[in-house]
Design a protein around this motif. Sequence first.
Motif, short mmCIF file in Angstrom:
data_model
loop_
_atom_site.label_atom_id
_atom_site.label_comp_id
_atom_site.label_asym_id
_atom_site.label_seq_id
_atom_site.Cartn_x
_atom_site.Cartn_y
_atom_site.Cartn_z
N ILE A 76 -26.30 38.47 -19.55
CA ILE A 76 -25.23 39.42 -19.24
C ILE A 76 -25.05 40.33 -20.44
N THR A 77 -25.13 41.61 -20.19
CA THR A 77 -25.01 42.59 -21.27
C THR A 77 -23.70 43.35 -21.13
N ALA A 78 -22.95 43.39 -22.23
CA ALA A 78 -21.69 44.16 -22.26
C ALA A 78 -20.84 43.84 -21.04
N ALA A 79 -20.41 42.61 -20.98
CA ALA A 79 -19.71 42.11 -19.79
C ALA A 79 -18.47 42.95 -19.46
N VAL A 80 -18.22 43.07 -18.17
CA VAL A 80 -17.01 43.71 -17.66
C VAL A 80 -16.30 42.72 -16.73
N HIS A 81 -15.02 42.97 -16.51
CA HIS A 81 -14.21 42.03 -15.73
C HIS A 81 -14.78 41.79 -14.34
N ASP A 82 -15.38 42.82 -13.75
CA ASP A 82 -15.92 42.71 -12.39
C ASP A 82 -17.04 41.68 -12.28
N LEU A 83 -17.59 41.26 -13.40
CA LEU A 83 -18.64 40.24 -13.35
C LEU A 83 -18.09 38.83 -13.24
N SER A 84 -16.79 38.67 -13.33
CA SER A 84 -16.18 37.34 -13.21
C SER A 84 -16.49 36.77 -11.83
N ALA A 85 -17.12 35.60 -11.83
CA ALA A 85 -17.55 34.94 -10.59
C ALA A 85 -18.23 33.64 -10.99
N THR A 86 -18.69 32.89 -9.99
CA THR A 86 -19.53 31.73 -10.27
C THR A 86 -20.97 32.11 -9.98
N TYR A 87 -21.85 31.78 -10.88
CA TYR A 87 -23.27 32.10 -10.75
C TYR A 87 -24.06 30.81 -10.57
N PHE A 88 -24.91 30.83 -9.56
CA PHE A 88 -25.77 29.68 -9.26
C PHE A 88 -27.23 30.06 -9.40
N THR A 104 -25.62 23.48 -10.88
CA THR A 104 -24.20 23.12 -10.83
C THR A 104 -23.29 24.33 -10.78
N GLY A 105 -23.83 25.49 -11.14
CA GLY A 105 -23.01 26.69 -11.16
C GLY A 105 -22.39 26.93 -12.52
N THR A 106 -22.21 28.19 -12.85
CA THR A 106 -21.53 28.59 -14.07
C THR A 106 -20.37 29.50 -13.70
N LEU A 107 -19.17 29.07 -14.03
CA LEU A 107 -17.99 29.88 -13.76
C LEU A 107 -17.80 30.82 -14.93
N LEU A 108 -17.94 32.09 -14.66
CA LEU A 108 -17.83 33.12 -15.69
C LEU A 108 -16.49 33.82 -15.57
N ALA A 109 -15.75 33.84 -16.65
CA ALA A 109 -14.47 34.55 -16.69
C ALA A 109 -14.56 35.58 -17.81
N VAL A 110 -14.49 36.84 -17.43
CA VAL A 110 -14.55 37.91 -18.42
C VAL A 110 -13.13 38.40 -18.68
N GLN A 111 -12.73 38.24 -19.90
CA GLN A 111 -11.36 38.60 -20.28
C GLN A 111 -11.33 40.03 -20.81
N PRO A 112 -10.31 40.80 -20.40
CA PRO A 112 -10.22 42.18 -20.89
C PRO A 112 -9.88 42.24 -22.38
#
Lengths: 112, 113
Positions: A76-88, A104-112
């Motif tokens: 993930i490059t230069a994360a933005v809030h819209d990328l917050s999701a679970t990735y499998f 198992t999945g990775t829960l990604l939370a991008v904080q502003p």
Amino acid sequence: ELKVEQNPLFLSMQEGKNYTIYCNYSTTSDRLYWYRQDPGKSLESLFVLLSNGAVKQEGRLMASLDTKARLSTLHITAAVHDLSATYFCAEAYGGATNKLIFGTGTLLAVQP
Amino acid sequence: SAVISQKPSRDICQRGTSLTIQCQVDSQVTMMFWYRQQPGQSLTLIATANQGSEATYESGFVIDKFPISRPNLTFSTLTVSNMSPEDSSIYLCSLRQGRETQYFGPGTRLLVL
């Protein structure tokens, strides 16, 4: 035993930062999938990686496959809030049947 | 890409009852799959459903509990029989298009009380 391991399980990032999700799988599969799932939603297909050394990019996401190491990464490059999701990630097995075993999945939370 | 619809989108059921989930696709596909996603978990394959043959079940899943029909190339059903609270999950149908791409339906969210 078929097994797909993802790490980390949870990732909290700040906007603008870079990070990588790792996916280790157990067989000599030549098909590796990445999906995104938003809360309460189904799976959205992101990438299908079909061969050793395959690299695919879409926007701020880039996926790669190393079949010798049985490793795929989602960068993930230069994360933005819209990328917050679970990735499998998911490995295909069963030959032509193309059954998937999921990580198992990775829960990604991008904080502003 | 194929358009997949599922009915119902969600349901609340009493234990001991059965629910049939429908999956409709807008194009003909040979293989369809049924997956389960338990709360907060990853996805697990229940069975593979080919038109004209019996479904093939994965380890831990049996036909008596999860009977599947595949009457034609655009439709499949999954029944969750004699439900218990442990069956509360999201059930997703899936299909492969071409050699590579695998799509998922919107899912059926089942809560068993």
